[in-house]
Design a protein around this motif. Structure first.
Motif, mmCIF file in Angstrom:
data_model
loop_
_atom_site.group_PDB
_atom_site.id
_atom_site.type_symbol
_atom_site.label_atom_id
_atom_site.label_comp_id
_atom_site.label_asym_id
_atom_site.label_seq_id
_atom_site.Cartn_x
_atom_site.Cartn_y
_atom_site.Cartn_z
ATOM 1 N N LEU A 1 2.063 5.770 -7.472
ATOM 2 C CA LEU A 1 0.961 6.436 -8.172
ATOM 3 C C LEU A 1 0.971 7.950 -7.979
ATOM 4 O O LEU A 1 0.322 8.667 -8.739
ATOM 5 C CB LEU A 1 -0.379 5.852 -7.710
ATOM 6 C CG LEU A 1 -0.590 4.386 -8.079
ATOM 7 C CD1 LEU A 1 -1.797 3.818 -7.345
ATOM 8 C CD2 LEU A 1 -0.730 4.215 -9.583
ATOM 9 N N GLY A 2 1.702 8.426 -7.007
ATOM 10 C CA GLY A 2 1.767 9.860 -6.733
ATOM 11 C C GLY A 2 3.095 10.462 -7.139
ATOM 12 O O GLY A 2 3.325 10.810 -8.307
ATOM 13 N N GLU A 3 3.990 10.552 -6.167
ATOM 14 C CA GLU A 3 5.279 11.212 -6.360
ATOM 15 C C GLU A 3 6.064 10.661 -7.551
ATOM 16 O O GLU A 3 6.594 11.420 -8.360
ATOM 17 C CB GLU A 3 6.103 11.037 -5.075
ATOM 18 C CG GLU A 3 7.511 11.545 -5.133
ATOM 19 C CD GLU A 3 8.294 11.174 -3.890
ATOM 20 O OE1 GLU A 3 9.521 11.020 -4.015
ATOM 21 O OE2 GLU A 3 7.703 11.044 -2.795
ATOM 22 N N HIS A 4 6.134 9.340 -7.665
ATOM 23 C CA HIS A 4 6.952 8.764 -8.735
ATOM 24 C C HIS A 4 6.313 8.965 -10.111
ATOM 25 O O HIS A 4 7.026 9.225 -11.089
ATOM 26 C CB HIS A 4 7.213 7.281 -8.479
ATOM 27 C CG HIS A 4 8.239 6.708 -9.394
ATOM 28 N ND1 HIS A 4 9.560 7.095 -9.360
ATOM 29 C CD2 HIS A 4 8.141 5.807 -10.397
ATOM 30 C CE1 HIS A 4 10.239 6.439 -10.290
ATOM 31 N NE2 HIS A 4 9.404 5.657 -10.937
ATOM 32 N N GLN A 5 5.000 8.869 -10.207
ATOM 33 C CA GLN A 5 4.334 9.105 -11.489
ATOM 34 C C GLN A 5 4.559 10.547 -11.940
ATOM 35 O O GLN A 5 4.833 10.802 -13.118
ATOM 36 C CB GLN A 5 2.838 8.787 -11.402
ATOM 37 C CG GLN A 5 2.092 8.948 -12.710
ATOM 38 C CD GLN A 5 2.532 7.974 -13.798
ATOM 39 O OE1 GLN A 5 3.136 6.944 -13.522
ATOM 40 N NE2 GLN A 5 2.243 8.296 -15.037
ATOM 41 N N GLU A 6 4.469 11.474 -11.010
ATOM 42 C CA GLU A 6 4.718 12.880 -11.341
ATOM 43 C C GLU A 6 6.159 13.082 -11.819
ATOM 44 O O GLU A 6 6.405 13.822 -12.775
ATOM 45 C CB GLU A 6 4.440 13.759 -10.127
ATOM 46 C CG GLU A 6 2.971 13.841 -9.762
ATOM 47 C CD GLU A 6 2.719 14.556 -8.454
ATOM 48 O OE1 GLU A 6 3.649 15.237 -7.937
ATOM 49 O OE2 GLU A 6 1.602 14.442 -7.932
ATOM 50 N N ALA A 7 7.097 12.393 -11.169
ATOM 51 C CA ALA A 7 8.504 12.509 -11.565
ATOM 52 C C ALA A 7 8.718 11.935 -12.967
ATOM 53 O O ALA A 7 9.461 12.508 -13.771
ATOM 54 C CB ALA A 7 9.400 11.799 -10.549
ATOM 55 N N ASN A 8 8.080 10.815 -13.264
ATOM 56 C CA ASN A 8 8.194 10.240 -14.614
ATOM 57 C C ASN A 8 7.706 11.219 -15.665
ATOM 58 O O ASN A 8 8.348 11.430 -16.691
ATOM 59 C CB ASN A 8 7.409 8.934 -14.734
ATOM 60 C CG ASN A 8 8.113 7.753 -14.120
ATOM 61 O OD1 ASN A 8 9.257 7.851 -13.681
ATOM 62 N ND2 ASN A 8 7.433 6.633 -14.073
ATOM 63 N N MET A 9 6.556 11.814 -15.421
ATOM 64 C CA MET A 9 5.982 12.732 -16.405
ATOM 65 C C MET A 9 6.785 14.024 -16.519
ATOM 66 O O MET A 9 6.694 14.710 -17.528
ATOM 67 C CB MET A 9 4.520 13.038 -16.054
ATOM 68 C CG MET A 9 3.586 11.865 -16.275
ATOM 69 S SD MET A 9 3.611 11.212 -17.959
ATOM 70 C CE MET A 9 3.061 12.633 -18.909
ATOM 71 N N ASP B 1 0.835 -1.209 0.000
ATOM 72 C CA ASP B 1 0.000 0.000 0.000
ATOM 73 C C ASP B 1 0.870 1.259 0.000
ATOM 74 O O ASP B 1 0.596 2.210 -0.735
ATOM 75 C CB ASP B 1 -0.953 0.015 1.193
ATOM 76 C CG ASP B 1 -2.056 -1.023 1.065
ATOM 77 O OD1 ASP B 1 -2.383 -1.428 -0.080
ATOM 78 O OD2 ASP B 1 -2.591 -1.440 2.112
ATOM 79 N N ALA B 2 1.921 1.264 0.810
ATOM 80 C CA ALA B 2 2.829 2.421 0.844
ATOM 81 C C ALA B 2 3.547 2.568 -0.495
ATOM 82 O O ALA B 2 3.720 3.683 -1.001
ATOM 83 C CB ALA B 2 3.838 2.273 1.980
ATOM 84 N N PHE B 3 3.959 1.445 -1.083
ATOM 85 C CA PHE B 3 4.613 1.495 -2.390
ATOM 86 C C PHE B 3 3.669 2.087 -3.434
ATOM 87 O O PHE B 3 4.054 2.967 -4.205
ATOM 88 C CB PHE B 3 5.058 0.094 -2.828
ATOM 89 C CG PHE B 3 5.546 0.060 -4.242
ATOM 90 C CD1 PHE B 3 6.807 0.519 -4.568
ATOM 91 C CD2 PHE B 3 4.722 -0.412 -5.262
ATOM 92 C CE1 PHE B 3 7.255 0.515 -5.889
ATOM 93 C CE2 PHE B 3 5.158 -0.426 -6.581
ATOM 94 C CZ PHE B 3 6.422 0.040 -6.891
ATOM 95 N N LEU B 4 2.425 1.610 -3.461
ATOM 96 C CA LEU B 4 1.463 2.106 -4.455
ATOM 97 C C LEU B 4 1.187 3.592 -4.267
ATOM 98 O O LEU B 4 1.049 4.325 -5.252
ATOM 99 C CB LEU B 4 0.173 1.297 -4.401
ATOM 100 C CG LEU B 4 0.273 -0.129 -4.917
ATOM 101 C CD1 LEU B 4 -1.033 -0.881 -4.671
ATOM 102 C CD2 LEU B 4 0.656 -0.165 -6.388
ATOM 103 N N GLU B 5 1.118 4.044 -3.026
ATOM 104 C CA GLU B 5 0.907 5.470 -2.781
ATOM 105 C C GLU B 5 2.053 6.282 -3.381
ATOM 106 O O GLU B 5 1.836 7.291 -4.049
ATOM 107 C CB GLU B 5 0.790 5.738 -1.278
ATOM 108 C CG GLU B 5 0.513 7.186 -0.954
ATOM 109 C CD GLU B 5 0.316 7.425 0.525
ATOM 110 O OE1 GLU B 5 0.546 8.577 0.947
ATOM 111 O OE2 GLU B 5 -0.050 6.489 1.258
ATOM 112 N N TRP B 6 3.295 5.833 -3.149
ATOM 113 C CA TRP B 6 4.470 6.517 -3.712
ATOM 114 C C TRP B 6 4.477 6.411 -5.235
ATOM 115 O O TRP B 6 4.663 7.404 -5.948
ATOM 116 C CB TRP B 6 5.746 5.893 -3.135
ATOM 117 C CG TRP B 6 6.992 6.332 -3.834
ATOM 118 C CD1 TRP B 6 7.647 7.517 -3.671
ATOM 119 C CD2 TRP B 6 7.727 5.588 -4.822
ATOM 120 N NE1 TRP B 6 8.758 7.556 -4.500
ATOM 121 C CE2 TRP B 6 8.826 6.382 -5.209
ATOM 122 C CE3 TRP B 6 7.567 4.336 -5.402
ATOM 123 C CZ2 TRP B 6 9.753 5.973 -6.164
ATOM 124 C CZ3 TRP B 6 8.492 3.916 -6.340
ATOM 125 C CH2 TRP B 6 9.569 4.728 -6.706
#
Length: 110
Positions: free
Chosen positions: A24-32, A17-22
């Motif tokens: 889907l949020g912070e890491h997805q934004e960094a990718n984009m 759950d903690a991984f998915l939160e990171w």
């Protein structure tokens, strides 16, 4: 189009759950936010149909319009340093860089 595909699992004991939160949020934004990126998707692998070694739980794809923009965006020293840190959150990562030679879409929206 150039596509980076990353297949990976979570390390034993990782809080999904903690991984998915990171992821889907912070890491997805960094990718984009990577230079030149036109799309990024994150998938949960449902099953592996044929061949290959052990299965993978997750898959990320990141797309650039051409090889030059991929190389500028992905091989930037800051991006590579962050990638090394981010890879500590996963296990068994496998990365593929591919070039799209043909792209068609069905009329039904697929």
């Amino acid at each position: 189009m150039i596509r980076l595909t990353v297949l990976y699992n979570l390390p034993p004991g990782q809080d999904e759950d903690a991984f998915l939160e990171w992821r889907l949020g912070e890491h997805q934004e960094a990718n984009m936010a990577l230079e030149g990126v036109v799309a990024s998707e994150f998938h949960r692998v449902l099953k592996q149909e044929r061949g290959g070694g052990g299965g993978y739980r997750f898959m990320t794809t990141v797309d650039w319009p051409d090889r030059e923009s991929f190389e500028r965006g992905f091989y930037d020293p800051g991006v590579q340093a962050k990638l090394e840190k981010d890879l500590e959150r996963v296990s068994d990562p496998v990365m593929f860089v591919s070039e799209c030679l043909v792209r068609e879409r069905s009329e039904t929206g697929g």
